[in-house]
Motif scaffolding. Structure first.
Motif, PDB file in Angstrom:
ATOM      1  N   PHE A 245       0.822  -1.210   0.000  1.00 48.79           N
ATOM      2  CA  PHE A 245       0.000   0.000   0.000  1.00 48.79           C
ATOM      3  C   PHE A 245       0.855   1.260   0.000  1.00 48.79           C
ATOM      4  N   TYR A 246       1.952   1.261   0.742  1.00 46.64           N
ATOM      5  CA  TYR A 246       2.810   2.449   0.789  1.00 46.64           C
ATOM      6  C   TYR A 246       3.531   2.685  -0.540  1.00 46.64           C
ATOM      7  N   ARG A 247       3.715   1.645  -1.332  1.00 44.75           N
ATOM      8  CA  ARG A 247       4.328   1.787  -2.656  1.00 44.75           C
ATOM      9  C   ARG A 247       3.288   2.253  -3.681  1.00 44.75           C
ATOM     10  N   GLU A 248       2.111   1.628  -3.666  1.00 48.40           N
ATOM     11  CA  GLU A 248       1.145   1.835  -4.740  1.00 48.40           C
ATOM     12  C   GLU A 248      -0.016   2.765  -4.377  1.00 48.40           C
ATOM     13  N   GLY A 249      -0.305   2.890  -3.074  1.00 46.37           N
ATOM     14  CA  GLY A 249      -1.390   3.763  -2.651  1.00 46.37           C
ATOM     15  C   GLY A 249      -2.770   3.207  -2.967  1.00 46.37           C
ATOM     16  N   PRO A 250      -3.800   4.048  -2.897  1.00 46.90           N
ATOM     17  CA  PRO A 250      -5.187   3.602  -3.101  1.00 46.90           C
ATOM     18  C   PRO A 250      -5.446   2.960  -4.459  1.00 46.90           C
ATOM     19  N   LYS A 251      -4.599   3.244  -5.451  1.00 50.63           N
ATOM     20  CA  LYS A 251      -4.833   2.667  -6.783  1.00 50.63           C
ATOM     21  C   LYS A 251      -4.768   1.148  -6.766  1.00 50.63           C
ATOM     22  N   VAL A 252      -3.947   0.582  -5.861  1.00 53.16           N
ATOM     23  CA  VAL A 252      -3.851  -0.873  -5.813  1.00 53.16           C
ATOM     24  C   VAL A 252      -5.174  -1.468  -5.315  1.00 53.16           C
ATOM     25  N   ILE A 253      -5.858  -0.757  -4.440  1.00 52.33           N
ATOM     26  CA  ILE A 253      -7.167  -1.214  -3.966  1.00 52.33           C
ATOM     27  C   ILE A 253      -8.168  -1.192  -5.126  1.00 52.33           C
ATOM     28  N   GLU A 254      -8.153  -0.134  -5.890  1.00 48.99           N
ATOM     29  CA  GLU A 254      -9.059  -0.017  -7.036  1.00 48.99           C
ATOM     30  C   GLU A 254      -8.826  -1.142  -8.041  1.00 48.99           C
ATOM     31  N   LYS A 255      -7.555  -1.454  -8.301  1.00 49.11           N
ATOM     32  CA  LYS A 255      -7.237  -2.505  -9.271  1.00 49.11           C
ATOM     33  C   LYS A 255      -7.692  -3.875  -8.770  1.00 49.11           C
ATOM     34  N   LEU A 256      -7.511  -4.124  -7.495  1.00 46.45           N
ATOM     35  CA  LEU A 256      -7.944  -5.409  -6.937  1.00 46.45           C
ATOM     36  C   LEU A 256      -9.466  -5.531  -6.937  1.00 46.45           C
ATOM     37  N   LYS A 257     -10.147  -4.437  -6.627  1.00 45.85           N
ATOM     38  CA  LYS A 257     -11.603  -4.465  -6.631  1.00 45.85           C
ATOM     39  C   LYS A 257     -12.154  -4.689  -8.040  1.00 45.85           C
ATOM     40  N   GLU A 258     -11.462  -4.187  -9.054  1.00 38.26           N
ATOM     41  CA  GLU A 258     -11.875  -4.427 -10.442  1.00 38.26           C
ATOM     42  C   GLU A 258     -11.870  -5.917 -10.782  1.00 38.26           C
ATOM     43  N   ASN A 259     -11.046  -6.680 -10.078  1.00 34.27           N
ATOM     44  CA  ASN A 259     -10.959  -8.124 -10.292  1.00 34.27           C
ATOM     45  C   ASN A 259     -11.685  -8.919  -9.203  1.00 34.27           C
ATOM     46  N   ASP A 260     -12.595  -8.233  -8.502  1.00 40.06           N
ATOM     47  CA  ASP A 260     -13.519  -8.888  -7.547  1.00 40.06           C
ATOM     48  C   ASP A 260     -12.846  -9.513  -6.336  1.00 40.06           C
ATOM     49  N   HIS A 261     -11.722  -8.939  -5.909  1.00 35.19           N
ATOM     50  CA  HIS A 261     -11.085  -9.403  -4.686  1.00 35.19           C
ATOM     51  C   HIS A 261     -11.724  -8.726  -3.473  1.00 35.19           C
ATOM     52  N   ALA A 262     -12.144  -9.501  -2.483  1.00 31.97           N
ATOM     53  CA  ALA A 262     -12.442  -8.929  -1.172  1.00 31.97           C
ATOM     54  C   ALA A 262     -11.118  -8.496  -0.558  1.00 31.97           C
ATOM     55  N   ILE A 263     -11.119  -7.388   0.203  1.00 30.80           N
ATOM     56  CA  ILE A 263      -9.843  -6.800   0.641  1.00 30.80           C
ATOM     57  C   ILE A 263      -9.840  -6.507   2.140  1.00 30.80           C
ATOM     58  N   PHE A 264      -8.802  -6.990   2.785  1.00 34.54           N
ATOM     59  CA  PHE A 264      -8.474  -6.626   4.160  1.00 34.54           C
ATOM     60  C   PHE A 264      -7.293  -5.669   4.075  1.00 34.54           C
ATOM     61  N   LEU A 265      -7.521  -4.405   4.394  1.00 35.19           N
ATOM     62  CA  LEU A 265      -6.458  -3.398   4.361  1.00 35.19           C
ATOM     63  C   LEU A 265      -5.776  -3.373   5.724  1.00 35.19           C
ATOM     64  N   ASP A 266      -4.586  -3.922   5.756  1.00 39.80           N
ATOM     65  CA  ASP A 266      -3.872  -4.183   7.014  1.00 39.80           C
ATOM     66  C   ASP A 266      -2.825  -3.093   7.252  1.00 39.80           C
ATOM     67  N   LEU A 267      -3.273  -1.938   7.767  1.00 42.28           N
ATOM     68  CA  LEU A 267      -2.369  -0.807   8.008  1.00 42.28           C
ATOM     69  C   LEU A 267      -2.051  -0.599   9.482  1.00 42.28           C
ATOM     70  N   LYS A 268      -2.784  -1.253  10.370  1.00 39.80           N
ATOM     71  CA  LYS A 268      -2.510  -1.208  11.809  1.00 39.80           C
ATOM     72  C   LYS A 268      -2.329   0.226  12.318  1.00 39.80           C
ATOM     73  N   LEU A 269      -3.315   1.078  12.082  1.00 41.96           N
ATOM     74  CA  LEU A 269      -3.203   2.471  12.490  1.00 41.96           C
ATOM     75  C   LEU A 269      -3.051   2.588  14.011  1.00 41.96           C
ATOM     76  N   HIS A 270      -2.164   3.484  14.418  1.00 45.98           N
ATOM     77  CA  HIS A 270      -1.907   3.699  15.851  1.00 45.98           C
ATOM     78  C   HIS A 270      -1.366   5.115  15.994  1.00 45.98           C
TER      79      HIS A 270
END
Length: 238
Positions: free
Chosen positions: A38-63
């Protein structure tokens, strides 16, 4: 697609990620996107995965401080992923503000589940006591974090398989237990400490599995992923 077995996409770029998924016929499987990708590709990687019907767990561990986490979650809500997480160590107000951010940022009915990380599966009881100065038994502390995360608005926790059953007893059957550290019997443990097979996870109360190197570093990732599904479904190869 059964959204209970998430494959960790621990790759440094979208090109390598896409090539891996395509080469091994893993299009459409649920996936975990972590900090490296995610830090390399940003939100665009989420968009690309969603285009291919992947369910997504965004594991950023915010603190971070509660306001910062709330504002970050407001943006994350617009990505419409299935799950996102924070560290339970951030405290009750941070968890509440994280949920507030998800609710206020969603463009429609919120589907993103807020998951709190308890204690990392790479941590041991000794490390927790001596380095983090958190006293007591590791499992008891994990359950404590799960109980207060539940109280302050989280939908579930990241924990090891070994704590899942007790968390269910304390927090109820609808509270999600997301369990990394899943290994097939022939796989190496690597840097994880509290690991388990899919069959044991099924028996011990896990709702969602996160599997990484047992699949991504296997000789045949497709077969390895199908083996995880089989063990999970039928409780074999314990």
């Amino acid at each position: 697609m059964d959204n209970r077995i998430y494959l960790s996409l621990d790759f440094p770029s979208w090109v390598e990620t896409r090539n891996f998924l395509d080469e091994h016929a893993l299009q459409g499987v649920p996936v975990k996107v972590g900090m490296e990708l995610f830090y390399r590709e940003g939100p665009k990687v989420i968009e690309k995965l969603k285009e291919n019907d992947h369910a997504i767990f965004l594991d950023l561990k915010l603190h971070d401080i509660p306001t910062t986490v709330m504002k970050a979650m407001k943006n994350i809500a617009k990505l419409d992923v299935d799950m996102v997480n924070v560290h339970a160590l951030g405290g009750s107000e941070m968890i509440m503000r994280a949920k507030e951010g998800l609710l206020s940022g969603a463009d429609h009915n919120l589907k993103t589940k807020l998951i709190a990380v308890t204690i990392l599966t790479s941590h041991t009881n000794e490390l927790m006591n001596k380095e983090l100065l958190i006293q007591g038994n590791l499992q008891d502390n994990v359950v404590h974090f799960a109980e207060f995360a539940n109280h302050y608005g989280a939908d579930g926790v990241v924990c090891s398989v070994h704590e899942a059953k007790q968390i269910k007893e304390v927090c109820g059957s609808s509270f999600l237990t997301v369990t990394p550290g899943i290994r097939l019997k022939e796989s190496s443990v690597d840097d994880q400490e509290r690991v388990a097979t899919p069959a044991f996870a099924r028996k011990n109360g896990s709702d969602i599995l996160v599997v990484g190197r047992s699949v991504t570093q296997s000789k045949d990732p497709y077969i390895a992923y199908e083996t995880v599904k089989k063990e999970w479904a039928y409780g074999v190869n314990e």
